[in-house]
Design an enzyme around this catalytic site. Structure first.
Site, PDB file in Angstrom:
ATOM      1  N   LYS A  96       0.728  -0.846   0.155  1.00 47.48           N
ATOM      2  CA  LYS A  96       0.015  -0.448   0.026  1.00 47.48           C
ATOM      3  C   LYS A  96       0.866   1.253   0.114  1.00 47.48           C
ATOM      4  O   LYS A  96       0.827   2.297  -0.640  1.00 47.48           O
ATOM      5  CB  LYS A  96      -1.067   0.211   1.081  1.00 47.48           C
ATOM      6  CG  LYS A  96      -1.966  -1.311   1.648  1.00 47.48           C
ATOM      7  CD  LYS A  96      -3.713  -0.891   1.603  1.00 47.48           C
ATOM      8  CE  LYS A  96      -4.151  -1.430   1.919  1.00 47.48           C
ATOM      9  NZ  LYS A  96      -4.413  -3.190   2.487  1.00 47.48           N
ATOM     10  N   GLU A 118     -10.284   7.313   4.276  1.00 51.03           N
ATOM     11  CA  GLU A 118     -10.645   6.416   5.424  1.00 51.03           C
ATOM     12  C   GLU A 118     -10.015   5.401   5.009  1.00 51.03           C
ATOM     13  O   GLU A 118      -9.275   4.768   5.118  1.00 51.03           O
ATOM     14  CB  GLU A 118     -12.489   5.959   4.658  1.00 51.03           C
ATOM     15  CG  GLU A 118     -12.428   5.163   3.758  1.00 51.03           C
ATOM     16  CD  GLU A 118     -12.015   4.998   2.048  1.00 51.03           C
ATOM     17  OE1 GLU A 118     -11.801   7.072   1.929  1.00 51.03           O
ATOM     18  OE2 GLU A 118     -11.222   4.400   1.285  1.00 51.03           O
ATOM     19  N   SER A 383       1.754  -9.535  -1.421  1.00 50.61           N
ATOM     20  CA  SER A 383       1.093  -8.044  -0.755  1.00 50.61           C
ATOM     21  C   SER A 383       1.739  -8.114   0.464  1.00 50.61           C
ATOM     22  O   SER A 383       2.107  -6.750   0.219  1.00 50.61           O
ATOM     23  CB  SER A 383       0.209  -8.270  -1.136  1.00 50.61           C
ATOM     24  OG  SER A 383      -1.215  -9.027  -0.529  1.00 50.61           O
TER      25      SER A 383
HETATM   26  C1  LIG Z   1      -5.547  -4.257   1.362  1.00 55.29           C
HETATM   27  C2  LIG Z   1      -4.201  -5.098   1.578  1.00 55.29           C
HETATM   28  C3  LIG Z   1      -4.724  -5.822  -0.202  1.00 55.29           C
HETATM   29  C4  LIG Z   1      -5.461  -5.489  -0.779  1.00 55.29           C
HETATM   30  O1  LIG Z   1      -5.996  -4.314  -1.989  1.00 55.29           O
HETATM   31  P1  LIG Z   1      -5.451  -3.965  -3.221  1.00 55.29           P
HETATM   32  O2  LIG Z   1      -6.107  -3.471  -3.852  1.00 55.29           O
HETATM   33  O3  LIG Z   1      -6.948  -5.268  -3.742  1.00 55.29           O
HETATM   34  O4  LIG Z   1      -3.985  -4.619  -3.125  1.00 55.29           O
HETATM   35  C5  LIG Z   1      -3.751  -6.903  -0.690  1.00 55.29           C
HETATM   36  N1  LIG Z   1      -3.093  -7.579   0.632  1.00 55.29           N
HETATM   37  C6  LIG Z   1      -2.635  -6.605   1.825  1.00 55.29           C
HETATM   38  C7  LIG Z   1      -1.644  -7.169   2.622  1.00 55.29           C
HETATM   39  C8  LIG Z   1      -3.119  -5.809   2.129  1.00 55.29           C
HETATM   40  O5  LIG Z   1      -3.260  -4.854   3.165  1.00 55.29           O
END
Ligand SMILES: *Cc1c(COP(=O)(O)O)cnc(C)c1O
Length: 407
Positions: A96, A118, A383
């Site tokens: 993010k 938010e 992610s």
């Molecule tokens: C917020 C989040 C996501 C999901 O958000 P996307 O916008 O679909 O990428 C995925 N993995 C993690 C670790 C997150 O914090």
């Protein structure tokens, strides 16, 4: 169509990816969005902006993040090799921050002094508060009272980072009401403020801006994998909530002979309210200012959604995903809570990496595919890291004893 041509063509000037996207706005906000679009399209091409963003990524975020070969996990599953793009090693522990730092830098270049958003589980709020601290911007985060009670560590992080966390006590006191409150603030203050959306969703230009800032992930990963192996992976995959980590990871592979798969959360099962798999079970509609595929209740409003991974429980998906599925370039599949928790424990035990429950959905899919394929390679976008999920997982699933023979 090659990568550069695709990016020029999509989105169109009015923010469309084919039939999806656009900007459905209250009239007062039309000039504000127009200002952001014009500023972004000028600023993002200036060498000053590009060089500053490069420096920030290298020196502050710790980019490039590595690509890692999961040798032991792959051996356990058979002969197909699983690789991870390690966004869990990006500063603050998830992807993010990639778009939050870009949005913060854009705010700075536009001469704004305040950024707002938010947050639901607090991940976006923490990333944005981090960017605000870095750029010396004021930061206000709207959060439902129910979420504030559940997410104490993230609330503490935001406050330590200097953000103002505003509790929202209307309605169900969760994300939806927080969105409304943040929009209300933005309507009043758009002259000195930028609203920073947390994923590749919302009205144009946000799906484009967030995508562009996340593409560093796929660009790095493609080069790194090619340097390591001399060829490209057979499959690339990522989890899809709003769709930011996935779109940034996928697009650089768009013109390659690579299968691309987004993974949505099946949660507890197929019934409406038990999952958040918008692409698999949803239909076209407009919500939160854009046209896409969404989950609706009997009255056509956004349906209640659920996933063990709070970052994935969104009733729609970024418009570019809806488009890429329609043209047949990206496929969407699902993984359940239990499959995700199994992947969480397997990666921890076999590789010493504790993944976020969101990322565990992509990994669960990769593990399933690896067994079916029996050869070749799969590159997963990891992610984020799973520290935030440990307490919840241990309370509900212990230390993973029950998953030893999970198949
Ligand atoms: C917020 C989040 C996501 C999901 O958000 P996307 O916008 O679909 O990428 C995925 N993995 C993690 C670790 C997150 O914090």
């Amino acid at each position: 169509m090659d990568y550069a041509t695709y990016l020029k063509k999509y989105p169109s000037e009015d923010g469309r990816f084919g039939r999806y996207g656009g900007a459905y706005l209250p009239p007062q906000l039309v000039p504000a969005m127009e200002e952001i679009t014009q500023a972004y399209l000028t600023i993002c091409h200036s060498s000053q902006f590009i060089n500053e963003l490069r420096r920030i990524r290298r020196e502050f975020q710790g980019r490039p993040t590595p690509v890692y070969h999961c040798e032991k996990l792959s051996r356990y599953l058979g002969n197909c090799q699983i690789y991870l793009k390690r966004e869990d090693l990006n500063h603050t522990g998830a992807h993010k921050l990639n778009h939050c730092m870009g949005e913060g830098l854009l705010a700075k270049f536009m001469g704004k002094k305040r950024i707002i958003a938010e947050t639901g589980a607090g991940q976006h709020g923490v990333a944005l508060a981090t960017a605000a601290a870095f750029f010396g911007l004021e930061c206000t985060i709207y959060m439902g009272e129910v979420d504030i009670a559940k997410q104490a560590p993230n609330v503490a992080r935001m406050k330590v980072l200097g953000a103002k966390v505003v509790p929202v006590s209307t309605g169900l006191k969760t994300l939806k009401e927080a969105v409304d409150a943040a929009f209300e603030d933005y309507l009043q203050n758009y002259k000195e403020t930028i609203y920073c959306i947390g994923s590749a969703v919302g009205p144009h230009p946000f799906p484009m801006i967030v995508r562009d800032f996340q593409m560093v992930v796929g660009e790095e990963a493609r080069e790194q994998f090619k340097d390591m192996m001399g060829f490209l992976p057979d499959v690339v995959t990522a989890c899809v909530g709003g769709g930011s980590n996935s779109i940034g990871f996928f697009l650089p592979f768009i013109n390659d002979p690579v299968e691309i798969v987004g993974v949505e959360p099946l949660g507890r099962g197929e019934n409406l309210g038990d999952h958040a798999a918008s692409m698999s079970y949803g239909t076209e509609g407009v919500m939160h200012g854009f046209d896409s595929i969404m989950l609706k209740d009997a009255n056509g409003n956004p349906a209640p959604v659920y996933s063990i991974a709070s970052g994935l429980d969104y009733p729609s998906v970024g418009p570019e995903h809806a488009f890429l599925r329609e043209v047949g370039r990206v496929k969407y599949d699902i993984a359940s809570d239990l499959e995700a928790v199994n992947a969480f424990f397997k990666l921890s035990r076999y590789e010493g990496i504790i993944p976020a429950l969101e990322s565990s959905h992509a990994l669960a899919y990769a593990m399933r595919r690896a067994k079916e394929m029996g050869k070749g390679s799969i590159l997963v976008n990891l992610s984020g890291r799973g520290d935030k999920d440990l307490d919840y997982v241990i309370e509900h699933y212990g230390y993973g004893e029950d998953f030893k023979d999970f198949d």
